[in-house]
Design a protein around this motif. Structure first.
Motif, PDB file in Angstrom:
ATOM      1  N   THR A 156      41.892  37.581  97.057  1.00  0.00           N
ATOM      2  CA  THR A 156      41.216  38.433  98.035  1.00  0.00           C
ATOM      3  C   THR A 156      40.505  37.588  99.088  1.00  0.00           C
ATOM      4  OG1 THR A 156      40.885  40.162  96.366  1.00  0.00           O
ATOM      5  CG2 THR A 156      39.515  40.269  98.347  1.00  0.00           C
ATOM      6  N   ILE A 157      39.825  36.542  98.650  1.00  0.00           N
ATOM      7  CA  ILE A 157      39.151  35.635  99.589  1.00  0.00           C
ATOM      8  C   ILE A 157      40.156  35.009 100.551  1.00  0.00           C
ATOM      9  CG2 ILE A 157      37.931  33.425  99.758  1.00  0.00           C
ATOM     10  CD1 ILE A 157      36.481  34.217  97.130  1.00  0.00           C
ATOM     11  N   ARG A 158      41.297  34.568 100.020  1.00  0.00           N
ATOM     12  CA  ARG A 158      42.328  33.958 100.877  1.00  0.00           C
ATOM     13  C   ARG A 158      42.861  34.963 101.895  1.00  0.00           C
ATOM     14  NH1 ARG A 158      46.238  29.969  97.316  1.00  0.00           N
ATOM     15  NH2 ARG A 158      44.607  28.899  96.134  1.00  0.00           N
ATOM     16  N   ALA A 159      43.091  36.192 101.448  1.00  0.00           N
ATOM     17  CA  ALA A 159      43.620  37.216 102.349  1.00  0.00           C
ATOM     18  C   ALA A 159      42.627  37.519 103.469  1.00  0.00           C
ATOM     19  CB  ALA A 159      43.949  38.483 101.566  1.00  0.00           C
ATOM     20  N   LEU A 160      41.339  37.560 103.137  1.00  0.00           N
ATOM     21  CA  LEU A 160      40.329  37.866 104.154  1.00  0.00           C
ATOM     22  C   LEU A 160      40.128  36.703 105.122  1.00  0.00           C
ATOM     23  CD1 LEU A 160      37.668  39.860 102.092  1.00  0.00           C
ATOM     24  CD2 LEU A 160      39.354  40.728 103.720  1.00  0.00           C
ATOM     25  N   ARG A 161      40.398  35.495 104.682  1.00  0.00           N
ATOM     26  CA  ARG A 161      40.350  34.359 105.608  1.00  0.00           C
ATOM     27  C   ARG A 161      41.457  34.485 106.648  1.00  0.00           C
ATOM     28  NH1 ARG A 161      39.409  29.660 101.030  1.00  0.00           N
ATOM     29  NH2 ARG A 161      37.127  29.909 100.847  1.00  0.00           N
ATOM     30  N   ARG A 162      42.618  34.978 106.207  1.00  0.00           N
ATOM     31  CA  ARG A 162      43.733  35.164 107.133  1.00  0.00           C
ATOM     32  C   ARG A 162      43.515  36.365 108.047  1.00  0.00           C
ATOM     33  NH1 ARG A 162      46.630  33.947 102.270  1.00  0.00           N
ATOM     34  NH2 ARG A 162      46.972  36.182 101.911  1.00  0.00           N
ATOM     35  N   ASP A 163      42.906  37.425 107.504  1.00  0.00           N
ATOM     36  CA  ASP A 163      42.707  38.656 108.271  1.00  0.00           C
ATOM     37  C   ASP A 163      41.380  39.297 107.872  1.00  0.00           C
ATOM     38  OD1 ASP A 163      42.867  40.991 109.681  1.00  0.00           O
ATOM     39  OD2 ASP A 163      44.598  41.816 108.611  1.00  0.00           O
ATOM     40  N   PRO A 164      40.277  38.852 108.474  1.00  0.00           N
ATOM     41  CA  PRO A 164      38.955  39.397 108.113  1.00  0.00           C
ATOM     42  C   PRO A 164      38.836  40.894 108.360  1.00  0.00           C
ATOM     43  CG  PRO A 164      38.756  37.383 109.423  1.00  0.00           C
ATOM     44  CD  PRO A 164      40.188  37.796 109.495  1.00  0.00           C
ATOM     45  N   GLY A 165      39.673  41.438 109.227  1.00  0.00           N
ATOM     46  CA  GLY A 165      39.584  42.852 109.556  1.00  0.00           C
ATOM     47  C   GLY A 165      39.912  43.781 108.402  1.00  0.00           C
ATOM     48  N   GLN A 166      40.500  43.249 107.334  1.00  0.00           N
ATOM     49  CA  GLN A 166      40.842  44.085 106.184  1.00  0.00           C
ATOM     50  C   GLN A 166      39.627  44.436 105.324  1.00  0.00           C
ATOM     51  OE1 GLN A 166      44.868  43.411 104.231  1.00  0.00           O
ATOM     52  NE2 GLN A 166      44.415  41.341 104.949  1.00  0.00           N
ATOM     53  N   ALA A 167      38.513  43.751 105.554  1.00  0.00           N
ATOM     54  CA  ALA A 167      37.342  43.918 104.687  1.00  0.00           C
ATOM     55  C   ALA A 167      36.862  45.365 104.646  1.00  0.00           C
ATOM     56  CB  ALA A 167      36.217  42.989 105.145  1.00  0.00           C
ATOM     57  N   ARG A 168      36.797  46.024 105.791  1.00  0.00           N
ATOM     58  CA  ARG A 168      36.272  47.395 105.834  1.00  0.00           C
ATOM     59  C   ARG A 168      37.178  48.351 105.052  1.00  0.00           C
ATOM     60  NH1 ARG A 168      32.556  50.278 108.773  1.00  0.00           N
ATOM     61  NH2 ARG A 168      33.004  52.492 109.111  1.00  0.00           N
ATOM     62  N   HIS A 169      38.475  48.154 105.187  1.00  0.00           N
ATOM     63  CA  HIS A 169      39.425  48.994 104.438  1.00  0.00           C
ATOM     64  C   HIS A 169      39.256  48.779 102.934  1.00  0.00           C
ATOM     65  CE1 HIS A 169      43.086  50.979 103.182  1.00  0.00           C
ATOM     66  NE2 HIS A 169      43.549  49.852 102.675  1.00  0.00           N
ATOM     67  N   LEU A 173      38.062  51.541  99.910  1.00  0.00           N
ATOM     68  CA  LEU A 173      38.780  51.787  98.658  1.00  0.00           C
ATOM     69  C   LEU A 173      37.884  51.484  97.457  1.00  0.00           C
ATOM     70  CD1 LEU A 173      42.306  50.265  99.412  1.00  0.00           C
ATOM     71  CD2 LEU A 173      41.671  52.686  99.358  1.00  0.00           C
ATOM     72  N   SER A 174      37.101  50.418  97.556  1.00  0.00           N
ATOM     73  CA  SER A 174      36.210  50.038  96.450  1.00  0.00           C
ATOM     74  C   SER A 174      35.160  51.109  96.207  1.00  0.00           C
ATOM     75  CB  SER A 174      35.535  48.697  96.751  1.00  0.00           C
ATOM     76  OG  SER A 174      36.493  47.662  96.897  1.00  0.00           O
ATOM     77  N   LEU A 175      34.641  51.703  97.271  1.00  0.00           N
ATOM     78  CA  LEU A 175      33.649  52.763  97.122  1.00  0.00           C
ATOM     79  C   LEU A 175      34.241  53.983  96.423  1.00  0.00           C
ATOM     80  CD1 LEU A 175      31.854  52.565 100.599  1.00  0.00           C
ATOM     81  CD2 LEU A 175      30.949  51.833  98.375  1.00  0.00           C
ATOM     82  N   VAL A 176      35.496  54.294  96.722  1.00  0.00           N
ATOM     83  CA  VAL A 176      36.163  55.395  96.027  1.00  0.00           C
ATOM     84  C   VAL A 176      36.279  55.080  94.536  1.00  0.00           C
ATOM     85  CG1 VAL A 176      38.286  56.737  95.809  1.00  0.00           C
ATOM     86  CG2 VAL A 176      37.442  56.117  98.073  1.00  0.00           C
ATOM     87  N   SER A 177      36.697  53.852  94.227  1.00  0.00           N
ATOM     88  CA  SER A 177      36.829  53.450  92.819  1.00  0.00           C
ATOM     89  C   SER A 177      35.503  53.567  92.077  1.00  0.00           C
ATOM     90  CB  SER A 177      37.333  52.007  92.726  1.00  0.00           C
ATOM     91  OG  SER A 177      38.673  51.911  93.123  1.00  0.00           O
ATOM     92  N   LEU A 178      34.433  53.098  92.696  1.00  0.00           N
ATOM     93  CA  LEU A 178      33.125  53.149  92.047  1.00  0.00           C
ATOM     94  C   LEU A 178      32.658  54.587  91.848  1.00  0.00           C
ATOM     95  CD1 LEU A 178      31.369  50.171  93.886  1.00  0.00           C
ATOM     96  CD2 LEU A 178      32.166  50.241  91.511  1.00  0.00           C
ATOM     97  N   MET A 219      33.072  37.856  97.644  1.00  0.00           N
ATOM     98  CA  MET A 219      34.455  37.772  98.119  1.00  0.00           C
ATOM     99  C   MET A 219      34.534  37.924  99.634  1.00  0.00           C
ATOM    100  SD  MET A 219      36.918  39.716  95.353  1.00  0.00           S
ATOM    101  CE  MET A 219      36.165  41.340  95.595  1.00  0.00           C
ATOM    102  N   GLY A 220      33.478  38.439 100.269  1.00  0.00           N
ATOM    103  CA  GLY A 220      33.500  38.654 101.702  1.00  0.00           C
ATOM    104  C   GLY A 220      33.930  40.053 102.098  1.00  0.00           C
ATOM    105  N   VAL A 221      34.101  40.940 101.119  1.00  0.00           N
ATOM    106  CA  VAL A 221      34.448  42.333 101.408  1.00  0.00           C
ATOM    107  C   VAL A 221      33.228  43.076 101.934  1.00  0.00           C
ATOM    108  CG1 VAL A 221      35.229  44.520 100.386  1.00  0.00           C
ATOM    109  CG2 VAL A 221      36.294  42.363  99.683  1.00  0.00           C
ATOM    110  N   LEU A 222      32.072  42.777 101.366  1.00  0.00           N
ATOM    111  CA  LEU A 222      30.819  43.434 101.722  1.00  0.00           C
ATOM    112  C   LEU A 222      29.934  42.430 102.457  1.00  0.00           C
ATOM    113  CD1 LEU A 222      29.029  45.985 101.398  1.00  0.00           C
ATOM    114  CD2 LEU A 222      28.236  45.028  99.223  1.00  0.00           C
TER     115      LEU A 222
END
Length: 267
Positions: A156-169, A173-178, A219-222
């Motif tokens: 996940t960290i690697r993916a966000l380094r390539r495309d930080p814009g995915q964090a909000r999406h 999804l994480s909020l729905v899971s919680l 992870m950089g998602v939040l």
């Protein structure tokens, strides 16, 4: 892992399970684990979409580990002399209907966040079960689950380094899971609320939510505390993420592979 064992531990205040007294409760708990491991075997489908050979190797090994975990929980249920029970609808939703649709959704939602929550539940059982074969099996299982969580965090960290814009999406999804996890925890408390361990479910739920927030942050998602988000902003993120996640199902050229879960459950 990005979190220590201590950061993923809840103090049950000395409350303990009893293998004989709590046979029915433990049957339900381990049946939920069994279903989660059966769906976990489907990690093999991500081999074709792994970003590199090292990731593919890990996923191939993980698929074998998930199969071994299915046998482990069947062994636990046999030791209790009981039959598996059906999964709770909330768990079934998280493990099947709400599974990630892209590689980064899979690694963030199912491996880092989802298996992170599972790992906390395993730690809780290790801390509240008496010395027994079941507890020893869970200690061994926890080490492999730690590896799965670490892989999810790293990818996940690697993916966000390539495309930080995915964090909000991913956060939506994480909020729905919680939210679904809170529903499952509430049902568990209502059904087993007089049990010395499960009566502490509200506190444990708070601890798991805190650990999840910490993991998403590292992870950089939040990027700011969840408490800083208003209800409307949370709702908008969740709705947008769900629409984006399920909108792919409208693509007529999408892959239509049959899920393996029902096959494995029948076996």
């Amino acid at each position: 892992m990005l979190l220590t064992r201590e950061e993923q531990t809840f103090d049950f205040g000395g409350a303990r399970f009893d293998l004989e007294r709590d046979r029915d409760v433990l049957t339900w708990i381990f049946s939920q684990f069994l279903f989660g491991e059966v769906t976990g075997v489907q990690v093999g489908e991500w081999l074709a979409r792994a970003p590199d050979f090292d990731a593919a190797q890990f996923l191939g090994r993980q698929a074998n580990e998930e199969m071994a975990h299915v046998k482990l929980f069947l062994r636990i249920l046999r030791s209790l002399d009981v039959e598996p029970q059906p999964p709770h609808p909330a768990l079934k939703f998280l493990a099947t209907d709400f599974a990630g649709g892209t590689f980064v959704e899979h690694t963030c939602l199912e491996m880092a966040l989802g298996e992170g929550l599972v790992l906390m539940a395993i730690y809780a059982l290790i801390d509240t079960l008496p010395e027994s074969e079941i507890r020893s099996l869970l200690v061994g299982l926890s080490r492999q689950e730690e590896g799965h969580v670490s892989f999810g965090e790293d990818q996940t960290i690697r993916a966000l380094r390539r495309d930080p814009g995915q964090a909000r999406h991913l956060l939506g999804l994480s909020l729905v899971s919680l939210a679904v996890v809170r529903r499952l925890a509430g049902w568990t408390r209502r059904r087993f609320g007089d049990h010395p361990v499960l009566s502490r479910m509200p506190g444990f739920l708070g601890a798991t939510a805190g650990a999840a927030e910490l993991r998403l942050t590292r992870m950089g998602v939040l990027r700011r505390p969840l408490s800083a988000f208003g209800a409307s902003e949370r709702g908008a993120m969740m709705a947008s993420a769900v629409v984006r996640r399920y909108g792919r199902a409208l693509n007529p050229f999408r892959s239509k592979s049959d899920p393996l879960t029902q096959t494995y459950l029948r076996d």
